[in-house]
Design a protein around this motif. Structure first.
Motif, PDB file in Angstrom:
ATOM      1  N   SER A 137      30.638  80.232  87.199  1.00  0.00           N
ATOM      2  CA  SER A 137      29.574  81.222  87.340  1.00  0.00           C
ATOM      3  C   SER A 137      29.421  82.122  86.127  1.00  0.00           C
ATOM      4  CB  SER A 137      29.827  82.074  88.592  1.00  0.00           C
ATOM      5  OG  SER A 137      29.762  81.285  89.759  1.00  0.00           O
ATOM      6  N   ALA A 138      30.289  81.959  85.118  1.00  0.00           N
ATOM      7  CA  ALA A 138      30.191  82.790  83.918  1.00  0.00           C
ATOM      8  C   ALA A 138      29.249  82.208  82.874  1.00  0.00           C
ATOM      9  CB  ALA A 138      31.575  82.979  83.302  1.00  0.00           C
ATOM     10  N   LEU A 139      28.906  80.939  83.001  1.00  0.00           N
ATOM     11  CA  LEU A 139      28.152  80.252  81.960  1.00  0.00           C
ATOM     12  C   LEU A 139      26.819  80.950  81.668  1.00  0.00           C
ATOM     13  CD1 LEU A 139      28.044  77.800  80.063  1.00  0.00           C
ATOM     14  CD2 LEU A 139      26.938  76.534  81.914  1.00  0.00           C
ATOM     15  N   ARG A 140      26.698  81.397  80.410  1.00  0.00           N
ATOM     16  CA  ARG A 140      25.497  82.055  79.892  1.00  0.00           C
ATOM     17  C   ARG A 140      25.100  83.311  80.669  1.00  0.00           C
ATOM     18  NH1 ARG A 140      24.641  76.647  78.630  1.00  0.00           N
ATOM     19  NH2 ARG A 140      23.759  76.127  80.638  1.00  0.00           N
ATOM     20  N   LYS A 141      26.095  83.960  81.264  1.00  0.00           N
ATOM     21  CA  LYS A 141      25.833  85.227  81.944  1.00  0.00           C
ATOM     22  C   LYS A 141      25.976  86.400  80.967  1.00  0.00           C
ATOM     23  CE  LYS A 141      25.054  83.842  86.185  1.00  0.00           C
ATOM     24  NZ  LYS A 141      25.506  82.478  86.225  1.00  0.00           N
ATOM     25  N   PRO A 142      25.345  87.549  81.266  1.00  0.00           N
ATOM     26  CA  PRO A 142      25.414  88.708  80.369  1.00  0.00           C
ATOM     27  C   PRO A 142      26.846  89.224  80.219  1.00  0.00           C
ATOM     28  CG  PRO A 142      23.658  88.960  81.990  1.00  0.00           C
ATOM     29  CD  PRO A 142      24.462  87.780  82.431  1.00  0.00           C
ATOM     30  N   THR A 143      27.176  89.635  79.003  1.00  0.00           N
ATOM     31  CA  THR A 143      28.502  90.147  78.705  1.00  0.00           C
ATOM     32  C   THR A 143      28.390  91.409  77.855  1.00  0.00           C
ATOM     33  OG1 THR A 143      28.643  88.792  76.705  1.00  0.00           O
ATOM     34  CG2 THR A 143      29.585  87.861  78.717  1.00  0.00           C
ATOM     35  N   ILE A 144      29.397  92.278  77.980  1.00  0.00           N
ATOM     36  CA  ILE A 144      29.558  93.392  77.052  1.00  0.00           C
ATOM     37  C   ILE A 144      31.041  93.490  76.715  1.00  0.00           C
ATOM     38  CG2 ILE A 144      27.540  94.694  77.843  1.00  0.00           C
ATOM     39  CD1 ILE A 144      29.449  96.496  79.405  1.00  0.00           C
TER      40      ILE A 144
ATOM     41  N   PRO B 196      30.104  89.388  72.145  1.00  0.00           N
ATOM     42  CA  PRO B 196      30.667  88.980  73.446  1.00  0.00           C
ATOM     43  C   PRO B 196      30.004  87.759  74.070  1.00  0.00           C
ATOM     44  CG  PRO B 196      30.410  91.361  73.357  1.00  0.00           C
ATOM     45  CD  PRO B 196      29.758  90.826  72.119  1.00  0.00           C
ATOM     46  N   HIS B 197      28.732  87.535  73.778  1.00  0.00           N
ATOM     47  CA  HIS B 197      28.044  86.415  74.440  1.00  0.00           C
ATOM     48  C   HIS B 197      28.633  85.063  74.048  1.00  0.00           C
ATOM     49  CE1 HIS B 197      25.714  85.449  70.738  1.00  0.00           C
ATOM     50  NE2 HIS B 197      25.495  84.284  71.334  1.00  0.00           N
ATOM     51  N   PHE B 198      29.352  85.001  72.913  1.00  0.00           N
ATOM     52  CA  PHE B 198      29.962  83.734  72.514  1.00  0.00           C
ATOM     53  C   PHE B 198      31.031  83.277  73.519  1.00  0.00           C
ATOM     54  CE2 PHE B 198      28.655  85.139  68.127  1.00  0.00           C
ATOM     55  CZ  PHE B 198      27.706  84.149  67.948  1.00  0.00           C
ATOM     56  N   ALA B 199      31.559  84.216  74.303  1.00  0.00           N
ATOM     57  CA  ALA B 199      32.611  83.879  75.273  1.00  0.00           C
ATOM     58  C   ALA B 199      32.076  83.133  76.476  1.00  0.00           C
ATOM     59  CB  ALA B 199      33.340  85.139  75.726  1.00  0.00           C
ATOM     60  N   THR B 200      30.757  83.133  76.668  1.00  0.00           N
ATOM     61  CA  THR B 200      30.185  82.459  77.839  1.00  0.00           C
ATOM     62  C   THR B 200      29.033  81.529  77.463  1.00  0.00           C
ATOM     63  OG1 THR B 200      28.695  84.334  78.284  1.00  0.00           O
ATOM     64  CG2 THR B 200      30.834  84.344  79.398  1.00  0.00           C
ATOM     65  N   ASP B 201      28.987  81.094  76.204  1.00  0.00           N
ATOM     66  CA  ASP B 201      27.856  80.265  75.765  1.00  0.00           C
ATOM     67  C   ASP B 201      28.054  78.776  76.018  1.00  0.00           C
ATOM     68  OD1 ASP B 201      29.739  79.623  73.848  1.00  0.00           O
ATOM     69  OD2 ASP B 201      28.508  80.189  72.122  1.00  0.00           O
ATOM     70  N   GLY B 202      29.232  78.389  76.524  1.00  0.00           N
ATOM     71  CA  GLY B 202      29.477  76.989  76.846  1.00  0.00           C
ATOM     72  C   GLY B 202      30.089  76.174  75.723  1.00  0.00           C
ATOM     73  N   PHE B 203      30.413  76.831  74.591  1.00  0.00           N
ATOM     74  CA  PHE B 203      30.977  76.120  73.451  1.00  0.00           C
ATOM     75  C   PHE B 203      32.355  76.676  73.102  1.00  0.00           C
ATOM     76  CE2 PHE B 203      26.361  75.944  72.938  1.00  0.00           C
ATOM     77  CZ  PHE B 203      26.159  74.570  72.849  1.00  0.00           C
ATOM     78  N   VAL B 204      33.316  75.775  72.881  1.00  0.00           N
ATOM     79  CA  VAL B 204      34.658  76.170  72.450  1.00  0.00           C
ATOM     80  C   VAL B 204      34.772  75.855  70.962  1.00  0.00           C
ATOM     81  CG1 VAL B 204      37.129  75.918  72.818  1.00  0.00           C
ATOM     82  CG2 VAL B 204      35.562  75.643  74.747  1.00  0.00           C
ATOM     83  N   GLN B 205      34.734  76.891  70.152  1.00  0.00           N
ATOM     84  CA  GLN B 205      34.765  76.712  68.708  1.00  0.00           C
ATOM     85  C   GLN B 205      36.189  76.432  68.216  1.00  0.00           C
ATOM     86  OE1 GLN B 205      32.037  76.504  67.047  1.00  0.00           O
ATOM     87  NE2 GLN B 205      30.573  77.380  68.500  1.00  0.00           N
ATOM     88  N   ASN B 206      36.293  75.621  67.188  1.00  0.00           N
ATOM     89  CA  ASN B 206      37.593  75.330  66.591  1.00  0.00           C
ATOM     90  C   ASN B 206      38.040  76.422  65.626  1.00  0.00           C
ATOM     91  OD1 ASN B 206      38.187  72.805  67.822  1.00  0.00           O
ATOM     92  ND2 ASN B 206      36.695  71.810  66.488  1.00  0.00           N
TER      93      ASN B 206
ATOM     94  N   PHE C  62      34.189  85.537  70.705  1.00  0.00           N
ATOM     95  CA  PHE C  62      34.252  86.977  70.947  1.00  0.00           C
ATOM     96  C   PHE C  62      35.517  87.524  70.306  1.00  0.00           C
ATOM     97  CE2 PHE C  62      35.702  90.468  73.890  1.00  0.00           C
ATOM     98  CZ  PHE C  62      34.907  91.431  73.297  1.00  0.00           C
ATOM     99  N   HIS C  63      35.359  88.560  69.501  1.00  0.00           N
ATOM    100  CA  HIS C  63      36.477  89.146  68.746  1.00  0.00           C
ATOM    101  C   HIS C  63      36.274  90.655  68.721  1.00  0.00           C
ATOM    102  CE1 HIS C  63      39.364  90.080  65.713  1.00  0.00           C
ATOM    103  NE2 HIS C  63      39.338  88.927  65.049  1.00  0.00           N
ATOM    104  N   THR C  64      37.152  91.394  69.383  1.00  0.00           N
ATOM    105  CA  THR C  64      37.043  92.852  69.360  1.00  0.00           C
ATOM    106  C   THR C  64      37.675  93.413  68.095  1.00  0.00           C
ATOM    107  OG1 THR C  64      39.183  93.340  70.405  1.00  0.00           O
ATOM    108  CG2 THR C  64      37.318  92.884  71.876  1.00  0.00           C
ATOM    109  N   ALA C  65      37.440  94.698  67.872  1.00  0.00           N
ATOM    110  CA  ALA C  65      38.211  95.432  66.873  1.00  0.00           C
ATOM    111  C   ALA C  65      39.654  95.534  67.349  1.00  0.00           C
ATOM    112  CB  ALA C  65      37.607  96.818  66.658  1.00  0.00           C
ATOM    113  N   PHE C  66      40.531  96.025  66.490  1.00  0.00           N
ATOM    114  CA  PHE C  66      41.918  96.244  66.876  1.00  0.00           C
ATOM    115  C   PHE C  66      42.021  97.625  67.517  1.00  0.00           C
ATOM    116  CE2 PHE C  66      42.153  92.818  63.888  1.00  0.00           C
ATOM    117  CZ  PHE C  66      43.164  92.016  64.390  1.00  0.00           C
TER     118      PHE C  66
ATOM    119  N   ARG D  24      33.508  92.354  79.672  1.00  0.00           N
ATOM    120  CA  ARG D  24      33.017  92.352  81.055  1.00  0.00           C
ATOM    121  C   ARG D  24      31.877  91.354  81.189  1.00  0.00           C
ATOM    122  NH1 ARG D  24      29.522  97.035  83.885  1.00  0.00           N
ATOM    123  NH2 ARG D  24      27.891  95.756  82.896  1.00  0.00           N
ATOM    124  N   ILE D  25      31.930  90.577  82.278  1.00  0.00           N
ATOM    125  CA  ILE D  25      30.912  89.567  82.569  1.00  0.00           C
ATOM    126  C   ILE D  25      30.157  89.981  83.832  1.00  0.00           C
ATOM    127  CG2 ILE D  25      30.460  87.123  83.069  1.00  0.00           C
ATOM    128  CD1 ILE D  25      33.806  88.186  81.576  1.00  0.00           C
ATOM    129  N   ASP D  26      28.853  89.952  83.758  1.00  0.00           N
ATOM    130  CA  ASP D  26      27.997  90.230  84.907  1.00  0.00           C
ATOM    131  C   ASP D  26      27.574  88.898  85.514  1.00  0.00           C
ATOM    132  OD1 ASP D  26      26.098  90.977  86.755  1.00  0.00           O
ATOM    133  OD2 ASP D  26      24.839  92.094  85.338  1.00  0.00           O
TER     134      ASP D  26
END
Length: 241
Positions: A104-111, A125-135, A141-145, A152-154
């Protein structure tokens, strides 16, 4: 009492647990998307598939593997997204997974709590639910330190959440994924419904089973320990029933 009678009683009790105990996880056989590259598993000899399921359920394992010929059970496996193909994918082994209906997360809104260097075109953040696993380390999705990074996924509707699957970064830095809480809400008050201690390894596929009940619209993954943390997620999936 003979050993045969004791075994029969044990098998009956296990079968009753499988169908009657609400705390017992419900597994179904899977034939597609079977993970191929286990790094390690817990294992033991069992009499029946039911016994194997009982052990896996008690350890909160999303997946289990059963060898019908040798009566072997594997559970709590650590999987990598690349490596050497496993014997667990072929007969006489069978794979089972906690029942679910869809990701249910696929292509759902993220922040997210932040985006590394403010480069949304690279680490949004949207890269985390776009359906692609990058090498690599971009288009993930990469936050600051920071101390407690989160995403969060809606889900856009209230759903019953079974488990979360996270594809950890493949190019390095896998240990950054640690002490992650799964928190859910329908408003602003979050309740923790799962936890992963870790740390994970590079390329690991992490499954986090949700405690019952986990019925919510919003799902947040948040690092809860340490400092100077960064959440790096190429892809995550939220499986609902």
């Amino acid at each position: 009492m003979s050993a045969i009678i004791l075994n029969l009683i044990l098998m009956w009790l296990l079968s009753q647990c499988l169908v009657g105990d609400p705390r017992m996880l419900d597994y179904s056989k899977i034939v597609h998307n079977i993970p191929s590259f286990p790094m390690s598993c817990s294992s033991g000899s069992v009499v029946t598939l039911t016994e194997c399921a009982s052990i896996a359920s008690g350890s909160k394992s999303v997946r289990l593997f059963f060898n019908k010929n040798e009566r072997l059970c594997y559970w709590s496996c650590v999987f990598l997204s690349n490596g050497t193909r496993s014997k667990l994918c072929i007969s006489p082994w069978s794979a089972y997974e906690v029942k679910w209906k869809k990701n249910s997360a696929l292509r759902k809104p993220t922040i997210g709590s932040s985006v590394y260097q403010g480069l949304y075109s690279t680490w949004d953040p949207h890269f985390a639910t776009d359906g692609f696993v990058q090498n690599g380390g971009t288009q993930i999705f990469h936050t600051a330190f920071e101390q407690y990074p989160w995403i969060r996924i809606d889900l856009l509707e209230t759903l019953s959440i079974s488990f979360i699957r996270i594809y950890n970064r493949r190019d390095g830095g896998g240990q950054r994924f640690h002490d992650v809480a799964v928190e859910v809400t329908n408003n602003s008050d979050y309740a923790q419904r799962g936890f992963y201690k870790g740390p994970a390894v590079t390329g690991e596929i992490v499954d986090i089973l949700c405690d019952y009940p986990a019925i919510a619209r919003y799902v947040r993954l948040r690092i809860t320990e340490g400092s100077g943390n960064s959440l790096n997620i190429p892809e995550l999936e939220i499986y609902t029933t």
